[in-house]
Design an enzyme around this catalytic site. Structure first.
Site, PDB file in Angstrom:
ATOM      1  N   MET A  54      42.037  37.559  41.558  1.00  0.00           N
ATOM      2  CA  MET A  54      41.969  36.116  41.335  1.00  0.00           C
ATOM      3  C   MET A  54      43.325  35.427  41.262  1.00  0.00           C
ATOM      4  O   MET A  54      43.393  34.205  41.216  1.00  0.00           O
ATOM      5  CB  MET A  54      41.171  35.810  40.060  1.00  0.00           C
ATOM      6  CG  MET A  54      41.699  36.440  38.788  1.00  0.00           C
ATOM      7  SD  MET A  54      42.993  35.497  37.925  1.00  0.00           S
ATOM      8  CE  MET A  54      42.062  34.063  37.417  1.00  0.00           C
ATOM      9  N   TYR A  55      44.421  36.172  41.287  1.00  0.00           N
ATOM     10  CA  TYR A  55      45.728  35.524  41.244  1.00  0.00           C
ATOM     11  C   TYR A  55      45.941  34.744  42.551  1.00  0.00           C
ATOM     12  O   TYR A  55      46.026  35.331  43.634  1.00  0.00           O
ATOM     13  CB  TYR A  55      46.847  36.541  41.077  1.00  0.00           C
ATOM     14  CG  TYR A  55      46.870  37.253  39.742  1.00  0.00           C
ATOM     15  CD1 TYR A  55      46.180  36.757  38.633  1.00  0.00           C
ATOM     16  CD2 TYR A  55      47.587  38.432  39.575  1.00  0.00           C
ATOM     17  CE1 TYR A  55      46.212  37.411  37.413  1.00  0.00           C
ATOM     18  CE2 TYR A  55      47.632  39.084  38.358  1.00  0.00           C
ATOM     19  CZ  TYR A  55      46.937  38.577  37.282  1.00  0.00           C
ATOM     20  OH  TYR A  55      46.968  39.237  36.078  1.00  0.00           O
ATOM     21  N   SER A  56      46.004  33.432  42.417  1.00  0.00           N
ATOM     22  CA  SER A  56      46.131  32.534  43.569  1.00  0.00           C
ATOM     23  C   SER A  56      45.050  32.829  44.612  1.00  0.00           C
ATOM     24  O   SER A  56      45.305  32.803  45.823  1.00  0.00           O
ATOM     25  CB  SER A  56      47.525  32.637  44.192  1.00  0.00           C
ATOM     26  OG  SER A  56      48.511  32.194  43.279  1.00  0.00           O
ATOM     27  N   ALA A  57      43.833  33.110  44.118  1.00  0.00           N
ATOM     28  CA  ALA A  57      42.654  33.305  44.980  1.00  0.00           C
ATOM     29  C   ALA A  57      42.888  34.362  46.055  1.00  0.00           C
ATOM     30  O   ALA A  57      42.509  34.183  47.223  1.00  0.00           O
ATOM     31  CB  ALA A  57      42.243  31.982  45.607  1.00  0.00           C
ATOM     32  N   GLY A  58      43.518  35.475  45.677  1.00  0.00           N
ATOM     33  CA  GLY A  58      43.737  36.576  46.598  1.00  0.00           C
ATOM     34  C   GLY A  58      45.095  36.583  47.255  1.00  0.00           C
ATOM     35  O   GLY A  58      45.497  37.588  47.862  1.00  0.00           O
TER      36      GLY A  58
END
Length: 339
Positions: A54-58
């Site tokens: 989920m960090y920056s949506a992948g």
């Protein structure tokens, strides 16, 4: 750099780990900058890189994958799942359905065929331990993950998961990743004693307390850190907890000065001094940040310094209790504690 055994796995990892949360949109970091950070971290002796889907949506996983290409076997690669990946209600959580799907997504983004450590980012109260551990055990047997762990679990859930693994003859969590710093010491009360009891490796996140212990936040100065830009409430001095943190920071700065240390050395040296902690996860956004944090790699605090820290922030105390992420749900939702 110091190296320690990750729990009972036999794997040797550096006492500082590179956290990649700032890679991508969150930290406004480009691929070139992310690769430079990975290069410098590996050169400085770090051999553990931690990211999450989920960090920056992948985007973080994608950047990490490109940065480690060609040297995958030289490092321990960790990622996480469970947090929402979009609005679809089943694209989150710790069900078999989601973990099997999302691990393949993470492997694709990272450009690898396996990760060394796959972590459940938060305890999912909707999913049984047996369901989650069964899925993780099968993924491990399939060779897609080497080990699995938890992140920010309440102590009682760590115990429950160990019991469930034993009862159902499944693989068990071998690591826990709790938030831990001089300013947030609550995990010393229950979580760290449990990890020691069960031999879990501990990867401590936010050892600089979201920048409070970086040296950049002092009385009389404007707070201009990257974190304060998108989490302003954590630095609002009208909030009593933030005033308490600032008071502690000023006293800690005096301790660091007397010991001939930077605030970063004091903060990271404190976290890595705890016998339960394997590694402290640093999350640099720039090369300058990384250099200042690598300078703490071999810091060993004396008993006098540790005693002085205890006198400022007592063992087991969280100065910002509302920022804890392992609080039992019933303490946050009134409906769960009323008939």
């Amino acid at each position: 750099m110091q190296y320690r055994t990750l729990g009972r796995t036999g794997v040797q990892v550096s006492s500082l780990a590179l956290g990649a949360m700032n890679f991508g949109a969150i930290g406004r970091t480009t691929q070139q900058e992310a690769t430079a950070l990975v290069d410098a971290a590996l050169e400085g002796g770090i051999n553990l890189i931690d990211t999450a889907d989920m960090y920056s949506a992948g985007q973080s996983e994608e950047m990490v994958g490109k940065a480690v290409a060609g040297r995958r076997d030289d490092l321990v690669l960790a990622t996480k799942a469970t947090m929402p990946m979009g609005d679809e209600r089943n694209h989150r959580g710790s069900s078999r359905r989601w973990l099997v799907t999302e691990l393949d997504n993470s492997l694709r983004r990272l450009g690898v065929d396996h990760v060394d450590l796959y972590q459940i980012h938060r305890w999912d109260p909707r999913t049984s331990d047996e369901e989650t551990l069964s899925a993780l055990t099968d993924l491990q047997r399939a060779g897609k993950i080497r080990y699995f762990g938890s992140s920010t679990f309440p102590a009682y859930r760590l115990v429950q998961a160990q019991w469930a693994a034993r009862e159902h003859h499944l693989g068990r969590y071998v690591t826990e990743q709790p938030g831990y710093s001089i300013l947030q010491r609550g995990v010393e009360t229950h979580v760290l004693p449990v990890t020691e009891e069960y031999g879990l490796g501990v990867l401590a996140w936010s050892p600089l307390a979201s920048g409070w212990l970086s040296g950049a936040i002092r009385r009389g100065q404007d707070v201009t850190t990257n974190r304060s830009a998108f989490m302003p409430q954590r630095f609002d001095m009208s909030v009593p907890a933030n005033r308490a943190r600032l008071d502690a920071v000023e006293q800690l700065a005096d301790v660091a000065d007397r010991a001939g240390l930077t605030m970063i050395q004091l903060a990271l040296g404190f976290v890595t001094a705890h016998p339960a902690v394997t590694s402290a996860i640093i999350g640099p956004r720039t090369s300058a940040h990384l250099d200042s944090q690598l300078a703490a790699a071999d810091t060993v605090l004396s008993a006098d310094v540790l005693d002085a820290i205890d006198a400022i922030v007592a063992p087991g105390v969280d100065l910002a209790a509302d920022e804890k992420h392992d609080t039992p749900p019933s303490l946050l939702d009134p409906a769960l504690r009323r008939r």
